[in-house]
Motif scaffolding. Structure first.
Motif, PDB file in Angstrom:
ATOM      1  N   GLY A   1      42.985  84.314  56.376  1.00 27.19           N
ATOM      2  CA  GLY A   1      42.367  85.736  57.535  1.00 27.19           C
ATOM      3  C   GLY A   1      43.777  86.571  57.451  1.00 27.19           C
ATOM      4  O   GLY A   1      45.109  86.051  57.723  1.00 27.19           O
ATOM      5  N   GLY A   2      44.033  87.649  57.573  1.00 26.68           N
ATOM      6  CA  GLY A   2      45.071  88.211  57.797  1.00 26.68           C
ATOM      7  C   GLY A   2      46.094  88.732  56.434  1.00 26.68           C
ATOM      8  O   GLY A   2      47.307  88.931  56.946  1.00 26.68           O
ATOM      9  N   VAL A   3      46.187  87.464  55.400  1.00 21.99           N
ATOM     10  CA  VAL A   3      47.129  87.763  54.395  1.00 21.99           C
ATOM     11  C   VAL A   3      47.480  88.696  53.187  1.00 21.99           C
ATOM     12  O   VAL A   3      48.374  89.247  53.316  1.00 21.99           O
ATOM     13  N   GLY A   4      46.175  89.437  53.602  1.00 22.61           N
ATOM     14  CA  GLY A   4      46.441  90.928  52.620  1.00 22.61           C
ATOM     15  C   GLY A   4      45.927  90.987  51.669  1.00 22.61           C
ATOM     16  O   GLY A   4      46.097  91.627  50.309  1.00 22.61           O
ATOM     17  N   LYS A   5      44.423  90.334  52.122  1.00 23.91           N
ATOM     18  CA  LYS A   5      43.280  90.303  50.887  1.00 23.91           C
ATOM     19  C   LYS A   5      43.027  91.864  50.105  1.00 23.91           C
ATOM     20  O   LYS A   5      42.573  91.669  49.118  1.00 23.91           O
ATOM     21  N   SER A   6      42.105  92.000  51.515  1.00 17.26           N
ATOM     22  CA  SER A   6      42.084  93.050  51.089  1.00 17.26           C
ATOM     23  C   SER A   6      43.177  94.214  50.357  1.00 17.26           C
ATOM     24  O   SER A   6      42.202  95.207  49.522  1.00 17.26           O
ATOM     25  N   ALA A   7      44.588  94.070  50.855  1.00 14.37           N
ATOM     26  CA  ALA A   7      45.258  95.667  50.192  1.00 14.37           C
ATOM     27  C   ALA A   7      45.515  94.904  48.445  1.00 14.37           C
ATOM     28  O   ALA A   7      45.650  95.889  47.555  1.00 14.37           O
ATOM     29  N   VAL A   8      45.813  93.230  48.532  1.00  7.12           N
ATOM     30  CA  VAL A   8      45.415  92.693  46.585  1.00  7.12           C
ATOM     31  C   VAL A   8      44.152  93.398  46.440  1.00  7.12           C
ATOM     32  O   VAL A   8      44.815  94.182  44.868  1.00  7.12           O
ATOM     33  N   ALA A   9      42.802  92.986  46.835  1.00  2.00           N
ATOM     34  CA  ALA A   9      42.139  93.655  46.090  1.00  2.00           C
ATOM     35  C   ALA A   9      41.935  95.125  45.970  1.00  2.00           C
ATOM     36  O   ALA A   9      41.325  95.067  45.059  1.00  2.00           O
ATOM     37  N   ALA A  10      42.041  95.688  46.740  1.00  5.12           N
ATOM     38  CA  ALA A  10      42.231  97.512  46.588  1.00  5.12           C
ATOM     39  C   ALA A  10      43.424  97.073  45.236  1.00  5.12           C
ATOM     40  O   ALA A  10      43.110  98.608  43.982  1.00  5.12           O
ATOM     41  N   ALA A  11      44.544  96.631  45.451  1.00  9.80           N
ATOM     42  CA  ALA A  11      45.463  96.932  44.471  1.00  9.80           C
ATOM     43  C   ALA A  11      45.215  97.072  43.165  1.00  9.80           C
ATOM     44  O   ALA A  11      44.967  97.421  42.260  1.00  9.80           O
ATOM     45  N   LEU A  12      44.484  95.739  43.057  1.00  8.23           N
ATOM     46  CA  LEU A  12      43.652  94.732  41.425  1.00  8.23           C
ATOM     47  C   LEU A  12      42.860  96.533  41.248  1.00  8.23           C
ATOM     48  O   LEU A  12      42.611  96.332  40.160  1.00  8.23           O
ATOM     49  N   ALA A  13      41.996  96.842  42.377  1.00 16.43           N
ATOM     50  CA  ALA A  13      40.408  97.465  41.998  1.00 16.43           C
ATOM     51  C   ALA A  13      41.603  98.925  41.026  1.00 16.43           C
ATOM     52  O   ALA A  13      41.134  99.679  40.143  1.00 16.43           O
ATOM     53  N   LEU A  14      42.898  99.219  41.719  1.00 18.45           N
ATOM     54  CA  LEU A  14      43.344 100.747  41.262  1.00 18.45           C
ATOM     55  C   LEU A  14      43.942 100.253  40.205  1.00 18.45           C
ATOM     56  O   LEU A  14      43.904 101.407  39.118  1.00 18.45           O
ATOM     57  N   LYS A  15      44.547  98.919  39.977  1.00 19.18           N
ATOM     58  CA  LYS A  15      44.930  98.267  38.752  1.00 19.18           C
ATOM     59  C   LYS A  15      44.288  98.824  36.751  1.00 19.18           C
ATOM     60  O   LYS A  15      44.469  99.262  36.292  1.00 19.18           O
TER      61      LYS A  15
END
Ligand SMILES: Nc1ncnc2c1ncn2[C@@H]1O[C@H](COP(=O)(O)OP(=O)(O)OP(=O)(O)O)[C@@H](O)[C@H]1O
Ligand SMILES: [Mg+2]
Length: 291
Positions: A10-24
């Motif tokens: 929890g809280g490690v940045g899953k959502s941020a990384v997932a969004a960044a990967l989608a954008l990439k």
């Protein structure tokens, strides 16, 4: 077709990384959808959207568009059943009465399986309504709940051996095992416990799906020799303590990076993006992510 699962403590940045990967992936020209699981949308607040729901909506970050949706077990199951029975009133008769609702709630594996069924409904399974995407990025559950999701097909395969339902369960399990279709990303922070838990999670994913995960060590502070020289130059007691703290932090970050490298997992470190603007964080993180 490519399915990317992003998980971690929890809280490690899953959502941020997932969004960044989608954008990439979207920037590379793939039709991409970012999917969050569960009943509450995180991205609604994060990107200040009016709502995020089962129906996909388009999100735009620095001129690049991709879809965003949030899928719950209940809605995935409903869509699948409707696809089979076709008639909404028939669906309601069976699935929106108190008894079946209670049944779905006490059988969490059924809910998990519906979500996996939806995620894997494109090629090569080709079941249910068509999904117009090349890439799915799943902002998935945290560690324990994620393993429950991964274990659902195996658990249900022993319960439902025969018939078309049994066939579905086995085909979903197969997709999870297919390295050409599914990729797993475990996000961790450069601290002892998150790293230990992250590596344990990657081990569990390997046990259940046979697949290796990429471990992403997130939110590393950018230290440099100049910064260190500046810090050690300060003799004032108040700043001395802060400088000691930063040096400990740097040492810890390094040892966590080594720990992950020595674990034999594919790994990458991601910097702490010093911004309070959500889209800017995602944009810059997406540029950091390696192929
Ligand atoms: N590399 C980074 N640089 C700067 N900020 C980051 C970075 N990674 C994550 N964040 C920020 O840290 C906070 C927590 O990240 P996030 O919400 O993605 O974690 P999570 O693992 O999805 O949490 P949860 O378990 O609650 O779903 C967010 O505000 C996010 O913008
Ligand atoms: Mg999250």
């Amino acid at each position: 077709m490519e399915i990317n699962f992003v998980t971690g403590k929890g809280g490690v940045g899953k959502s941020a990384v997932a969004a960044a990967l989608a954008l990439k992936r979207a920037r590379a020209g793939f039709r991409t959808i970012l999917v969050e699981l569960g009943d509450q949308s995180y991205f609604r607040d994060y990107f200040s959207l009016p709502s995020v729901g089962y129906q996909a909506q388009t999100l735009e970050i620095s001129g690049v568009k991709f879809d965003l949706a949030q899928w719950s077990g209940q809605e995935c199951l409903k869509e699948y059943i409707l696809h089979i029975v076709k008639v909404e009133s028939l669906y309601r008769l069976f699935f929106e009465n108190a008894v079946t609702k209670a049944l779905v709630n006490v059988a969490p594996a059924l809910s998990e399986l519906s979500i996996l069924g939806k995620i894997t409904s494109g090629p090569p399974r080709n079941v249910g309504p068509k999904m117009p995407y090349d890439v799915i990025v799943v902002d998935a559950y945290a560690s324990g709940h994620f393993m429950a999701l991964m274990n659902a097909p195996t658990g249900l395969a022993t319960a439902i051996r025969f018939g078309s339902m049994g066939e579905q369960v086995r085909s979903i399990g197969k997709v999870l095992h297919d390295a050409n279709l599914c990729k797993f990303f475990v996000v961790a922070l450069p601290e002892e416990l998150p790293v230990v838990e992250g590596l344990e999670l990657a081990g569990n994913i390997k046990k259940v799906t046979g697949q290796s995960s990429k471990v992403l060590l997130n939110r590393l502070l950018p230290f440099s020799q100049e910064l260190n020289a500046d810090l050690t130059a300060h003799a004032e007691p108040a700043l001395k303590n802060f400088s000691n703290y930063l040096q400990e932090l740097e040492a810890r970050q390094k040892s966590m990076q080594e720990r992950i490298l020595n674990s034999g997992h594919e790994a990458q470190s991601l910097p702490w993006i010093l911004s309070s603007d959500a889209k800017e964080i995602i944009e810059r993180l997406s540029r950091e992510l390696q192929a």
